[in-house]
Design an enzyme around this catalytic site. Structure first.
Site, PDB file in Angstrom:
ATOM      1  N   ARG A   1      11.243  -0.912  11.424  1.00 12.26           N
ATOM      2  CA  ARG A   1      10.158  -0.349  12.221  1.00 12.26           C
ATOM      3  C   ARG A   1       9.844  -1.296  13.364  1.00 12.26           C
ATOM      4  O   ARG A   1       9.812  -2.502  13.178  1.00 12.26           O
ATOM      5  CB  ARG A   1       8.920  -0.175  11.334  1.00 12.26           C
TER       6      ARG A   1
ATOM      7  N   LYS B   1       0.828  -1.212   0.000  1.00 11.28           N
ATOM      8  CA  LYS B   1       0.000   0.000   0.000  1.00 11.28           C
ATOM      9  C   LYS B   1       0.867   1.269   0.000  1.00 11.28           C
ATOM     10  O   LYS B   1       0.596   2.205  -0.740  1.00 11.28           O
ATOM     11  CB  LYS B   1      -0.912   0.045   1.234  1.00 11.28           C
TER      12      LYS B   1
ATOM     13  N   ARG C   1      -9.650   0.762   8.785  1.00 13.93           N
ATOM     14  CA  ARG C   1      -9.182  -0.568   9.180  1.00 13.93           C
ATOM     15  C   ARG C   1     -10.221  -1.325  10.004  1.00 13.93           C
ATOM     16  O   ARG C   1      -9.957  -2.462  10.401  1.00 13.93           O
ATOM     17  CB  ARG C   1      -7.915  -0.422  10.015  1.00 13.93           C
TER      18      ARG C   1
ATOM     19  N   ARG D   1      11.886  -5.587   5.362  1.00 14.82           N
ATOM     20  CA  ARG D   1      11.598  -4.160   5.175  1.00 14.82           C
ATOM     21  C   ARG D   1      12.494  -3.277   6.053  1.00 14.82           C
ATOM     22  O   ARG D   1      12.727  -3.571   7.220  1.00 14.82           O
ATOM     23  CB  ARG D   1      10.136  -3.940   5.538  1.00 14.82           C
TER      24      ARG D   1
ATOM     25  N   ARG E   1      -0.233  -8.347  13.892  1.00  9.84           N
ATOM     26  CA  ARG E   1      -0.818  -7.400  12.925  1.00  9.84           C
ATOM     27  C   ARG E   1      -1.662  -8.141  11.891  1.00  9.84           C
ATOM     28  O   ARG E   1      -2.712  -7.670  11.485  1.00  9.84           O
ATOM     29  CB  ARG E   1       0.302  -6.610  12.228  1.00  9.84           C
TER      30      ARG E   1
HETATM   31  P1  AMP Z   1       0.691   0.978   9.080  1.00 10.15           P
HETATM   32  O1  AMP Z   1       1.892   1.829   8.929  1.00 10.15           O
HETATM   33  O2  AMP Z   1      -0.456   1.433   8.228  1.00 10.15           O
HETATM   34  O3  AMP Z   1       0.975  -0.494   8.900  1.00 10.15           O
HETATM   35  O4  AMP Z   1       0.190   1.151  10.592  1.00 10.15           O
HETATM   36  C1  AMP Z   1       1.034   0.838  11.685  1.00 10.15           C
HETATM   37  C2  AMP Z   1       0.208   0.708  12.960  1.00 10.15           C
HETATM   38  O5  AMP Z   1      -0.485   1.939  13.233  1.00 10.15           O
HETATM   39  C3  AMP Z   1      -0.883  -0.334  12.933  1.00 10.15           C
HETATM   40  O6  AMP Z   1      -0.393  -1.637  13.241  1.00 10.15           O
HETATM   41  C4  AMP Z   1      -1.813   0.194  14.026  1.00 10.15           C
HETATM   42  O7  AMP Z   1      -1.283  -0.051  15.314  1.00 10.15           O
HETATM   43  C5  AMP Z   1      -1.758   1.690  13.789  1.00 10.15           C
HETATM   44  N1  AMP Z   1      -2.768   2.131  12.794  1.00 10.15           N
HETATM   45  C6  AMP Z   1      -2.528   2.684  11.566  1.00 10.15           C
HETATM   46  N2  AMP Z   1      -3.658   2.991  10.934  1.00 10.15           N
HETATM   47  C7  AMP Z   1      -4.664   2.615  11.775  1.00 10.15           C
HETATM   48  C8  AMP Z   1      -6.072   2.651  11.689  1.00 10.15           C
HETATM   49  N3  AMP Z   1      -6.694   3.123  10.594  1.00 10.15           N
HETATM   50  N4  AMP Z   1      -6.784   2.176  12.751  1.00 10.15           N
HETATM   51  C9  AMP Z   1      -6.193   1.700  13.861  1.00 10.15           C
HETATM   52  N5  AMP Z   1      -4.856   1.615  13.997  1.00 10.15           N
HETATM   53  C10 AMP Z   1      -4.084   2.074  12.974  1.00 10.15           C
END
Ligand code: AMP
Length: 226
Positions: A157, A11, A86, A124, A168
């Site tokens: 990360r 994404k 999400r 990554r 996740r």
């Molecule tokens: P990402 O970088 O999109 O993979 O997001 C990293 C982390 O941020 C996720 O594992 C969640 O802990 C939190 N997070 C990001 N976007 C959301 C969302 N829309 N709703 C809830 N938690 C989020």
């Protein structure tokens, strides 16, 4: 546009390519939350533990962040949502926001195998300064461990560590994947792309083939004349 898919489905990479092509901003809730953590502010302190554990953060908090971000002038002509919504609750808020602004939604679902995701995420690396993503297997930096763009040492990360990835993925399966039916039932345009084996550019071509990938904003910052 909503880019939808499990962690590691590409994404972030597709968002960046689409930003360049379409001239509209990427809105990544993950990046926004990481910024709050880096700033050490109240939001950052609230979400840090859950993010490190690979758990979703509360709906109300992300909904508020997204609503405020969508009100910024650069999002007026469109935006690419990366990592939001999400949960079904977030999906409901988004559709309400879009309807209120008479905006259409296109959802691109990047479909990937579980094992491909695990291999991708463990390789990554990210630049902590500019956010550029690398992958030890498919997109290594020119100099090992160093960002091509600003020379900053790359990091893993926190939430890309192997034990957190499974959590996740579980969150995705439990809370996020039901959104596919939610979007379908809401009658929004929903496209599925097999992103397991294709290169990022091949996936990007497929997305552009599905959409009319004309820039929304020309390089001088104005809408192209008809
Ligand atoms: P990402 O970088 O999109 O993979 O997001 C990293 C982390 O941020 C996720 O594992 C969640 O802990 C939190 N997070 C990001 N976007 C959301 C969302 N829309 N709703 C809830 N938690 C989020």
């Amino acid at each position: 546009m909503v880019l939808f898919g499990p962690p590691g489905s590409g994404k972030g990479t597709q968002s960046k390519l689409l930003v360049e092509r379409l001239g509209i901003p990427q809105i990544s809730t993950g990046d926004m939350l990481r910024e709050h953590i880096q700033n050490g502010d109240g939001i950052g302190r609230t979400v840090e533990a859950r993010m490190k554990a690979g758990l979703l953060v509360p709906d109300a908090l992300v909904n508020e962040l997204v609503e405020a971000r969508l009100a910024q002038p650069d999002a007026e002509r469109g935006f690419i949502l990366d990592g939001y919504p999400r949960t079904i609750a977030q999906g409901g808020v988004l559709l309400e926001l879009l309807d209120r602004n008479h905006a259409e939604a296109v959802v691109i679902h990047l479909v990937v195998d579980y094992n491909v995701v695990i291999a991708r995420i463990t390789g990554r690396r990210q630049c902590p300064k500019c956010g550029t993503l690398y992958n030890l297997h498919s997109r290594p930096p020119k100099v090992a461990g160093i960002c091509d763009l600003d020379g900053e040492p790359l990091v893993i990360r926190e939430d890309d560590r192997e034990q957190v990835i499974r959590e996740r993925m579980d969150e995705y399966r439990r809370q996020t994947s039901p959104l596919i039916d939610f979007f379908r039932e809401s009658g929004r345009r929903l496209y599925e792309i097999d992103a397991s084996r294709a290169t990022p550019l091949a996936v990007f071509d497929q997305i552009c083939g599905l959409l009319d990938c004309e820039p929304v904003i020309s390089h001088d910052g104005h809408a192209p004349q008809p």
